[in-house]
Design a protein around this motif. Structure first.
Motif, mmCIF file in Angstrom:
data_model
loop_
_atom_site.group_PDB
_atom_site.id
_atom_site.type_symbol
_atom_site.label_atom_id
_atom_site.label_comp_id
_atom_site.label_asym_id
_atom_site.label_seq_id
_atom_site.Cartn_x
_atom_site.Cartn_y
_atom_site.Cartn_z
ATOM 1 N N ARG A 99 12.158 34.292 45.777
ATOM 2 C CA ARG A 99 11.272 35.064 45.471
ATOM 3 C C ARG A 99 11.388 36.856 47.238
ATOM 4 N NH1 ARG A 99 7.181 33.305 51.365
ATOM 5 N NH2 ARG A 99 9.185 32.963 52.739
ATOM 6 N N PRO A 100 10.667 37.585 46.627
ATOM 7 C CA PRO A 100 11.052 39.155 47.451
ATOM 8 C C PRO A 100 11.786 38.784 48.622
ATOM 9 C CG PRO A 100 9.235 39.402 45.726
ATOM 10 C CD PRO A 100 9.141 38.092 46.025
ATOM 11 N N ASN A 101 13.161 39.747 48.595
ATOM 12 C CA ASN A 101 13.545 39.696 50.215
ATOM 13 C C ASN A 101 13.652 38.403 50.137
ATOM 14 O OD1 ASN A 101 12.839 42.064 50.395
ATOM 15 N ND2 ASN A 101 10.876 41.353 50.747
ATOM 16 N N ASP A 102 14.157 37.183 50.190
ATOM 17 C CA ASP A 102 14.438 35.925 50.125
ATOM 18 C C ASP A 102 15.994 35.558 49.721
ATOM 19 O OD1 ASP A 102 12.701 33.029 50.943
ATOM 20 O OD2 ASP A 102 15.103 33.666 51.645
ATOM 21 N N ILE A 103 17.017 34.675 49.124
ATOM 22 C CA ILE A 103 17.787 33.860 48.980
ATOM 23 C C ILE A 103 16.912 32.936 47.625
ATOM 24 C CG2 ILE A 103 19.094 34.343 50.667
ATOM 25 C CD1 ILE A 103 19.183 31.409 50.738
ATOM 26 N N HIS A 104 18.385 33.191 47.083
ATOM 27 C CA HIS A 104 17.863 31.998 45.870
ATOM 28 C C HIS A 104 18.240 30.710 46.440
ATOM 29 C CE1 HIS A 104 17.085 34.183 41.878
ATOM 30 N NE2 HIS A 104 17.115 35.155 42.998
ATOM 31 N N TYR A 105 17.379 29.686 46.375
ATOM 32 C CA TYR A 105 17.733 28.217 46.448
ATOM 33 C C TYR A 105 17.928 28.108 45.046
ATOM 34 C CZ TYR A 105 15.645 29.759 50.789
ATOM 35 O OH TYR A 105 15.289 30.060 51.828
ATOM 36 N N TRP A 106 18.926 26.888 45.016
ATOM 37 C CA TRP A 106 18.853 25.846 43.708
ATOM 38 C C TRP A 106 19.632 24.414 43.860
ATOM 39 C CZ3 TRP A 106 19.448 27.877 39.752
ATOM 40 C CH2 TRP A 106 19.818 29.314 39.587
ATOM 41 N N GLY A 107 18.796 23.634 43.718
ATOM 42 C CA GLY A 107 19.395 21.735 43.611
ATOM 43 C C GLY A 107 20.624 21.780 42.588
ATOM 44 N N GLN A 108 20.940 20.497 43.046
ATOM 45 C CA GLN A 108 21.970 19.944 42.477
ATOM 46 C C GLN A 108 22.412 19.728 40.693
ATOM 47 O OE1 GLN A 108 19.957 18.179 43.297
ATOM 48 N NE2 GLN A 108 19.831 16.316 41.722
ATOM 49 N N GLY A 109 21.365 19.850 40.157
ATOM 50 C CA GLY A 109 21.317 19.399 38.764
ATOM 51 C C GLY A 109 21.072 18.154 38.230
ATOM 52 N N THR A 110 20.520 18.357 36.981
ATOM 53 C CA THR A 110 20.455 17.411 36.756
ATOM 54 C C THR A 110 20.834 16.993 34.965
ATOM 55 O OG1 THR A 110 18.916 15.034 36.415
ATOM 56 C CG2 THR A 110 17.789 17.177 35.813
ATOM 57 N N GLN A 111 21.871 16.248 34.454
ATOM 58 C CA GLN A 111 22.391 15.620 33.284
ATOM 59 C C GLN A 111 21.050 15.823 31.848
ATOM 60 O OE1 GLN A 111 25.325 17.040 32.414
ATOM 61 N NE2 GLN A 111 24.601 17.146 30.294
ATOM 62 N N VAL A 112 21.187 16.658 30.643
ATOM 63 C CA VAL A 112 20.251 16.301 30.076
ATOM 64 C C VAL A 112 21.141 15.984 28.740
ATOM 65 C CG1 VAL A 112 18.324 17.118 28.787
ATOM 66 C CG2 VAL A 112 18.078 17.162 30.904
ATOM 67 N N THR A 113 21.313 15.167 28.092
ATOM 68 C CA THR A 113 22.240 14.496 27.047
ATOM 69 C C THR A 113 21.213 14.644 25.594
ATOM 70 O OG1 THR A 113 23.871 14.170 27.895
ATOM 71 C CG2 THR A 113 23.768 13.860 25.644
ATOM 72 N N VAL A 114 21.344 14.951 24.122
ATOM 73 C CA VAL A 114 20.363 15.195 23.110
ATOM 74 C C VAL A 114 21.377 14.826 21.994
ATOM 75 C CG1 VAL A 114 18.755 16.092 22.218
ATOM 76 C CG2 VAL A 114 18.872 16.701 24.329
ATOM 77 N N SER A 115 21.222 13.504 21.898
ATOM 78 C CA SER A 115 22.048 12.551 21.157
ATOM 79 C C SER A 115 21.998 11.523 20.671
ATOM 80 C CB SER A 115 23.428 12.957 21.553
ATOM 81 O OG SER A 115 24.786 12.407 21.069
ATOM 82 N N SER A 116 21.902 11.483 19.340
ATOM 83 C CA SER A 116 22.054 10.008 18.914
ATOM 84 C C SER A 116 23.421 9.413 18.561
ATOM 85 C CB SER A 116 21.349 10.562 17.282
ATOM 86 O OG SER A 116 22.779 11.641 15.859
#
Length: 116
Positions: A99-116
């Protein structure tokens, strides 16, 4: 302390669906712009979808019509519904809050793999 915890990633076949969740603590998601970003190996982190506190949403062209971002304010959680998944959707998906005048917060991430 702010925490964004993603879940819901995994391996899915082309054409399949996944729903990612981002559970927030330390912030109130309803007053933040919440976004989902993704980063494939060797590539930059790009915006996939975002939802403002006012309810507006925007999507990367590559996912329009296939992905939907939503939030449940009661659960302080943001979701990314992904349908008709393609191999090129394979990446680590990150939740973001800003949000304005605030830092960006991030999560740790989650892997998505699309494959047959």
């Amino acid at each position: 302390q702010v925490q964004l915890v993603e879940s819901g990633g995994g391996l899915v076949q082309p054409g399949g669906s996944l729903t990612l969740s981002c559970a927030a603590s330390g912030i109130i998601v309803s007053i933040y712009t919440m976004g989902w970003y993704r980063q494939a190996p060797g590539k930059q982190r790009d915006l996939v979808a975002a939802a403002t506190s006012g309810g507006s949403t925007n999507y990367a062209n590559s996912v329009k019509g296939r992905f939907t971002i939503s939030r449940d304010n009661a659960k302080n959680t943001v979701y990314l519904q992904m349908n008709s998944l393609k191999p090129e959707d394979t990446a680590v998906y990150y939740c973001n809050a800003n949000r304005p005048n605030d830092i960006h917060y991030w999560g740790q991430g989650t892997q998505v793999t699309v494959s047959s």
